[in-house]
Design an enzyme around this catalytic site. Sequence first.
Site, short mmCIF file in Angstrom:
data_model
loop_
_atom_site.label_atom_id
_atom_site.label_comp_id
_atom_site.label_asym_id
_atom_site.label_seq_id
_atom_site.Cartn_x
_atom_site.Cartn_y
_atom_site.Cartn_z
N ASP A 15 58.16 38.34 44.70
CA ASP A 15 57.92 38.16 46.13
C ASP A 15 58.45 36.82 46.65
OD1 ASP A 15 56.66 40.62 46.47
OD2 ASP A 15 54.67 39.81 46.01
N ARG A 95 43.46 28.68 45.38
CA ARG A 95 44.30 28.83 46.56
C ARG A 95 44.22 27.67 47.56
NH1 ARG A 95 46.61 31.38 43.40
NH2 ARG A 95 47.29 33.53 43.60
N ASP A 124 44.62 36.42 49.44
CA ASP A 124 45.36 35.16 49.37
C ASP A 124 45.98 34.76 50.71
OD1 ASP A 124 44.68 34.75 46.76
OD2 ASP A 124 46.52 35.59 45.93
N SER A 173 50.67 42.93 38.27
CA SER A 173 50.70 41.66 38.99
C SER A 173 49.63 40.78 38.36
CB SER A 173 50.40 41.90 40.47
OG SER A 173 50.07 40.68 41.08
N1 ARG Z 1 41.17 39.79 43.64
C1 ARG Z 1 41.25 38.45 43.19
C2 ARG Z 1 41.11 37.50 44.34
O1 ARG Z 1 41.27 37.89 45.45
C3 ARG Z 1 42.46 38.17 42.36
C4 ARG Z 1 43.78 38.32 43.03
C5 ARG Z 1 44.86 38.08 42.07
N2 ARG Z 1 46.15 38.06 42.65
C6 ARG Z 1 47.23 38.58 42.07
N3 ARG Z 1 48.34 38.49 42.72
N4 ARG Z 1 47.17 39.18 40.89
O2 ARG Z 1 40.81 36.35 44.14
#
Ligand code: ARG
Length: 395
Positions: A15, A95, A124, A173
């Site tokens: 991405d 994040r 995110d 991912s």
């Molecule tokens: N669901 C989790 C969160 O929102 C993990 C997200 C992980 N992201 C990824 N691109 N694998 O914190």
Amino acid sequence: MEKGKVVLAFSGGLDTSICIPLLREHYGFDEIVTVAVDVGQPEADITRATEKGQKLADKHYTIDAREKFVTDYVFPSIKANGSYEGYPMGTALARPLIAEEIVKVAQKEGASKIAHGCTGRGNDQLRFDFIFRSAGYDIIAPMREMNLTREWEICYAQEHNVPVTVAKDKPYSIDENFWSRSIEGGNLEDPAFHPPEEIYAWTVSPKDAPDAMEEVRIEFEQGVPVALNGKRLPGIALIEELNLIAGRNGVGRNDMIEDRVLGLKARENYEHPAATVLLAAHRDLEHLVLTRSELAFKHIVDDKWSELAYMGLVHEPLFYALNAFIDKTQERASGFVDVGLYKGSLRVLGRSSDLALYSDDLVSFDSTTIDQNHAVGFSNYFGLQARLFQNLKKR
Ligand code: ARG
């Protein structure tokens, strides 16, 4: 068409890699600065991001934020027993820090906008946008704005000589830092599908774990883990070592349905061996040193703290206030906890603190310090209103 300089939050994955040509061609920026922030991803990922950024962008930064991640995000989360629906929030906690480091570069570079590669489905995007917008930046999110699919992205990458590293047979991912490893996508998107062994990297299958229990001693000072098995260690080293120990005993796997901020339910798989042990040990220690009312109230505070941390709302005034309460309680959260690890499960074996509110002299079957007759008076009034209510029914 946009003009000028844009700073891109960069991981080196598919991405964010195709964001570079997209920001040039589709959005018309003439200078692209990539920033990779190291919060404890695998070294190979950081190297890949650095090399790709240097090659594809006009300028690249790799920032080491590991220490800050542990001190400012992981430790407060331990103090708060941080858990969202059972997930210790590794991704979520990292994040805001990543975003803040990116803002610093944007300010230094005098960039007009900040870009990221988040989709319009996840959490995110919200965590990043919140920090970027708070700092006064407009946001470019090509994946979200252009509604791109993986397939289109792979073609576009090939056309633009962007190296693609997604393997067709392992389409997961993965997001990783030393607090948790998250695995999403591919056949895992079917909640009924059983996770294959190949998705795990930090934990062995419980059935392959040793047949003997392994014990660890965690020492806490004011809610923060400071020593492992009698050895004082800095945060990162302690977490890394505990990830290995608990991981080899199959402890820390987590397969769950998670409620994302947008309301979508997602099937998530995680590994977080050290987090599992540290959170269990910390919670146990709190039961030794905090009063019953502190514990009950802190439970509510911890839940609210975790919800805000999950959303990335770390500058919400309530978050500051909850942290102040939590820090006050942690002044007494010092002592050690022994934990037994055995074939995927964990059990607290013992705990001790100089600040324990525990008195064996008072509670012991063998002690006469308490005159048990004093309890009779207490008992006379105990449940008084409920007893009066029951009497009404007899009339
Ligand atoms: N669901 C989790 C969160 O929102 C993990 C997200 C992980 N992201 C990824 N691109 N694998 O914190």
